[in-house]
Design a protein around this motif. Structure first.
Motif, PDB file in Angstrom:
ATOM      1  N   UNK A  58       0.828  -1.215   0.000  1.00 59.92           N
ATOM      2  CA  UNK A  58       0.000   0.000   0.000  1.00 59.92           C
ATOM      3  C   UNK A  58       0.857   1.257   0.000  1.00 59.92           C
ATOM      4  N   UNK A  59       0.363   2.299  -0.663  1.00 62.37           N
ATOM      5  CA  UNK A  59       1.126   3.541  -0.787  1.00 62.37           C
ATOM      6  C   UNK A  59       1.113   4.358   0.503  1.00 62.37           C
ATOM      7  N   UNK A  60       0.049   4.248   1.285  1.00 60.49           N
ATOM      8  CA  UNK A  60      -0.072   5.071   2.492  1.00 60.49           C
ATOM      9  C   UNK A  60       0.427   4.328   3.717  1.00 60.49           C
ATOM     10  N   UNK A  61       0.836   5.097   4.715  1.00 57.25           N
ATOM     11  CA  UNK A  61       1.401   4.519   5.944  1.00 57.25           C
ATOM     12  C   UNK A  61       0.368   3.672   6.669  1.00 57.25           C
ATOM     13  N   UNK A  62      -0.877   4.146   6.731  1.00 56.88           N
ATOM     14  CA  UNK A  62      -1.921   3.392   7.426  1.00 56.88           C
ATOM     15  C   UNK A  62      -2.166   2.047   6.754  1.00 56.88           C
ATOM     16  N   UNK A  63      -2.138   2.035   5.413  1.00 54.25           N
ATOM     17  CA  UNK A  63      -2.331   0.785   4.693  1.00 54.25           C
ATOM     18  C   UNK A  63      -1.204  -0.190   4.933  1.00 54.25           C
ATOM     19  N   UNK A  64       0.018   0.314   4.988  1.00 46.79           N
ATOM     20  CA  UNK A  64       1.162  -0.559   5.252  1.00 46.79           C
ATOM     21  C   UNK A  64       1.093  -1.148   6.656  1.00 46.79           C
ATOM     22  N   UNK A  65       0.684  -0.313   7.602  1.00 47.27           N
ATOM     23  CA  UNK A  65       0.577  -0.798   8.977  1.00 47.27           C
ATOM     24  C   UNK A  65      -0.516  -1.878   9.067  1.00 47.27           C
ATOM     25  N   UNK A  66      -1.633  -1.633   8.402  1.00 45.91           N
ATOM     26  CA  UNK A  66      -2.720  -2.615   8.418  1.00 45.91           C
ATOM     27  C   UNK A  66      -2.259  -3.931   7.796  1.00 45.91           C
ATOM     28  N   UNK A  67      -1.513  -3.842   6.694  1.00 43.14           N
ATOM     29  CA  UNK A  67      -1.001  -5.051   6.046  1.00 43.14           C
ATOM     30  C   UNK A  67      -0.075  -5.813   6.976  1.00 43.14           C
ATOM     31  N   UNK A  68       0.813  -5.096   7.667  1.00 43.89           N
ATOM     32  CA  UNK A  68       1.742  -5.733   8.600  1.00 43.89           C
ATOM     33  C   UNK A  68       0.995  -6.427   9.728  1.00 43.89           C
ATOM     34  N   UNK A  69      -0.030  -5.776  10.258  1.00 42.41           N
ATOM     35  CA  UNK A  69      -0.797  -6.372  11.351  1.00 42.41           C
ATOM     36  C   UNK A  69      -1.538  -7.619  10.880  1.00 42.41           C
ATOM     37  N   UNK A  70      -2.053  -7.599   9.640  1.00 44.15           N
ATOM     38  CA  UNK A  70      -2.761  -8.762   9.127  1.00 44.15           C
ATOM     39  C   UNK A  70      -1.804  -9.935   8.914  1.00 44.15           C
TER      40      UNK A  70
END
Length: 576
Positions: free
Chosen positions: A411-423
């Motif tokens: 994901x391009x945005x920081x929130x999306x990257x964090x969500x991906x990492x948590x998943x």
């Protein structure tokens, strides 16, 4: 800190005195044929497949043994005879370490040949095949290269004593020379050859394999990967070794069964064959155009990504049998596959998105919209795993991701990257929880029990569970999840299990140090001091874990990744 990804030197090809290559074998014939596990050849993929289909060894052949092969005199060879000859040459090449020493005698168990030829083969089948092979001579060569005439296929006999039953044979020097020095070559899949029923199919397969190898045909994501091979009627007769009859007889008696045999090949799929008519009015067939689709690399195929030893514990891991891919080299091969197509996360990304897809399918909680539309997601992924096994399903899943990245896309945005990492962390924790529950259910408490359980899963019939009284190594307790309490963690202590080697502990420490921790619901940096406590009070070692707060999920993740090294986790939080 050392990098987890090491640059491996390129494998240097071996050359003979004439400067021609000695090409590597893919897979092991010993591994494929030595195990008499009782499985039939009814299925090609999945956990019920035979060792020959699971290992699927591939052997190189020089162009001279593929492009121009003619039988001198009467052609009495059957498909079984030709398959046996391919196996014996491949086995000699593997046993000689690709050197093919002049005049060497080779010994192969007769049982290997019987398993290779199929469930209806018997010792008499092998004996009769050897008799026909001994009496046959052939011509090998290429139009502009080396040529050998009147070459005997082999010298062979069968011998036994007591329970020993073997084929003893030697390879003619002309074949030894060709095999030991390959300028142009193609790989033949032994599992596919063993399933072919027509000698015409074997001959057609040889020519098509060389044609694709000459084109350097490889699967490319996003393309149709189609290749057309046009063969005139006269060429087709020469390719298939068909002497009699007109074009209709050639098509019915030779070409049709040959095309049916191509269904067993993994490298490519036969899409269609179209007749090319002559330009004159009422003209008959002048040629055929065969359309082939190159497939993504099979689960066992491809080069391996170089990985530092301490990083291997971070990828792969035990799981319940349905999702288990225990071989580390599988993930290293898929890692190289990803890097080759510009996904630089390599083996770590391959394993992470696989766990993510499995967890998504089990929970029904979509990560992306691809959950509803993709061929290898959700229930469709679970169906593929049940039908073909986890290795083949993971291979197809990753090929689909490379063609059009979805779970692989960052994901391009920081929130999306964090969500991906948590998943991804959630998916890893789910794997660990599945494995712990399975271990508890099956009474698995030690590495010895794990080995016995793996054998029972791979066997065609269930084996009794290991007795609790069996003499196994000291049990390694599964790490206990850390319950959430109070404020941020300030220190963590990992108690090392008895019997773990120092090298393993050092690798674990290096691996933990390289991890990135983001915490959950905490503000500001809070460096954590981690103590590694050796068993029996030998001593301790202390490492600093990053500059971000650790959460309970982080500690559980570490404990789960190294569950064969860490026996127990203790910790402290502010306010505790």
């Amino acid at each position: 800190m050392r990098s987890l990804l090491k640059r491996r030197p390129r494998a240097t090809a071996e050359y003979n005195d004439e400067g021609l290559r000695r090409v590597h074998v893919r897979g092991s014939i010993e591994d494929a044929l030595a195990a008499a596990d009782g499985r039939t050849r009814e299925v090609r993929d999945g956990t019920d497949a035979s060792p020959l289909d699971r290992v699927s060894p591939e052997t190189p052949r020089p162009a001279e043994m593929l492009e121009h092969v003619t039988v001198e005199g009467d052609d009495v060879l059957t498909a079984g005879d030709m398959k046996l000859h391919e196996l014996l040459v491949a086995y000699a090449y593997e046993q000689s370490k690709r050197v093919m020493e002049a005049g060497r005698e080779y010994t192969m168990p007769t049982s290997y040949a019987i398993r290779f030829l199929g469930e209806h083969a018997r010792r008499a089948t092998v004996r009769d095949a050897l008799k026909r092979l001994r009496s046959t001579t052939v011509c090998y060569g290429t139009r502009a290269g080396r040529r050998y005439d009147d070459v005997p296929l082999l010298s062979a006999w069968m011998e036994g004593e007591g329970g020993r039953d073997e084929i003893v044979y030697s390879i003619p020097s002309a074949i030894e020379t060709l095999m030991a020095s390959q300028l142009r070559y193609a790989y033949l899949e032994l599992a596919a050859l063993s399933r072919m029923r027509s000698r015409y199919g074997i001959r057609l397969y040889r020519h098509l394999a060389l044609a694709l190898a000459d084109r350097k045909a490889r699967w490319v994501p996003g393309l149709d990967n189609l290749h057309e091979v046009t063969v005139s009627v006269e060429e087709m007769k020469a390719w298939l070794g068909f002497d009699g009859g007109h074009v209709g007889q050639l098509q019915l008696r030779a070409l049709k069964p040959a095309l049916a045999d191509l269904d067993h090949v993994r490298l490519f799929s036969h899409v269609k064959t179209e007749a090319v008519k002559g330009k004159r009015r009422g003209g008959g067939i002048d040629a055929w155009t065969l359309t082939l689709r190159v497939n993504p690399p099979a689960a066992h195929a491809g080069r391996m990504q170089g990985v530092a030893p301490e990083a291997r514990a971070l990828v792969g891991g035990w799981d319940v049998p349905m999702f288990r891919i225990a071989r580390q080299d599988f993930w290293q091969r898929k890692g190289a596959f990803l890097v080759e197509h510009r996904h630089m996360g390599g083996f770590a990304d391959a394993f992470a998105v696989w766990l993510l897809a499995v967890h998504e399918a089990l929970t029904g909680n979509p990560v992306t919209d691809g959950f509803a539309t993709r061929a290898m997601r959700g229930e469709r992924l679970l169906t593929a795993i049940k039908a073909d096994g986890p290795e083949d399903a993971a291979t197809r899943f990753l090929a689909e991701e490379i063609e059009a990245p979805d779970l692989l896309a960052m994901p391009a945005d920081v929130a999306g990257r964090r969500e991906r990492l948590l998943r991804i962390r959630e998916a890893r924790s789910a794997r660990i929880a599945r494995w712990k529950e399975y271990k508890k259910e099956k009474g698995i408490k030690s590495k010895a029990d794990i080995g016995k359980e793996a054998e029972s899963v791979n066997a065609p019939a269930p084996k009794p569970k290991a007795s609790p009284a069996s003499k196994a190594p000291a049990p390694v307790a599964a790490p206990t999840p850390v319950p959430p309490t109070f404020g941020p963690l300030t220190w963590v202590e990992f108690l090392i299990a008895p019997g773990v080697r120092l090298k393993e502990i050092e690798a674990m420490a290096d691996g933990i140090f390289e991890m990135t921790f983001e915490g959950e619901g905490m503000d500001g940096p809070a460096p954590v001091e981690a103590t590694i406590r050796f068993p029996s009070g030998i001593g301790t070692d202390t490492i600093q874990l990053g500059a971000l707060p650790l959460a309970d999920a982080d500690i559980s993740f570490i404990a789960g990744q190294f569950d064969t090294i860490i026996e127990k986790v203790r910790h402290n939080r502010t306010g505790a």
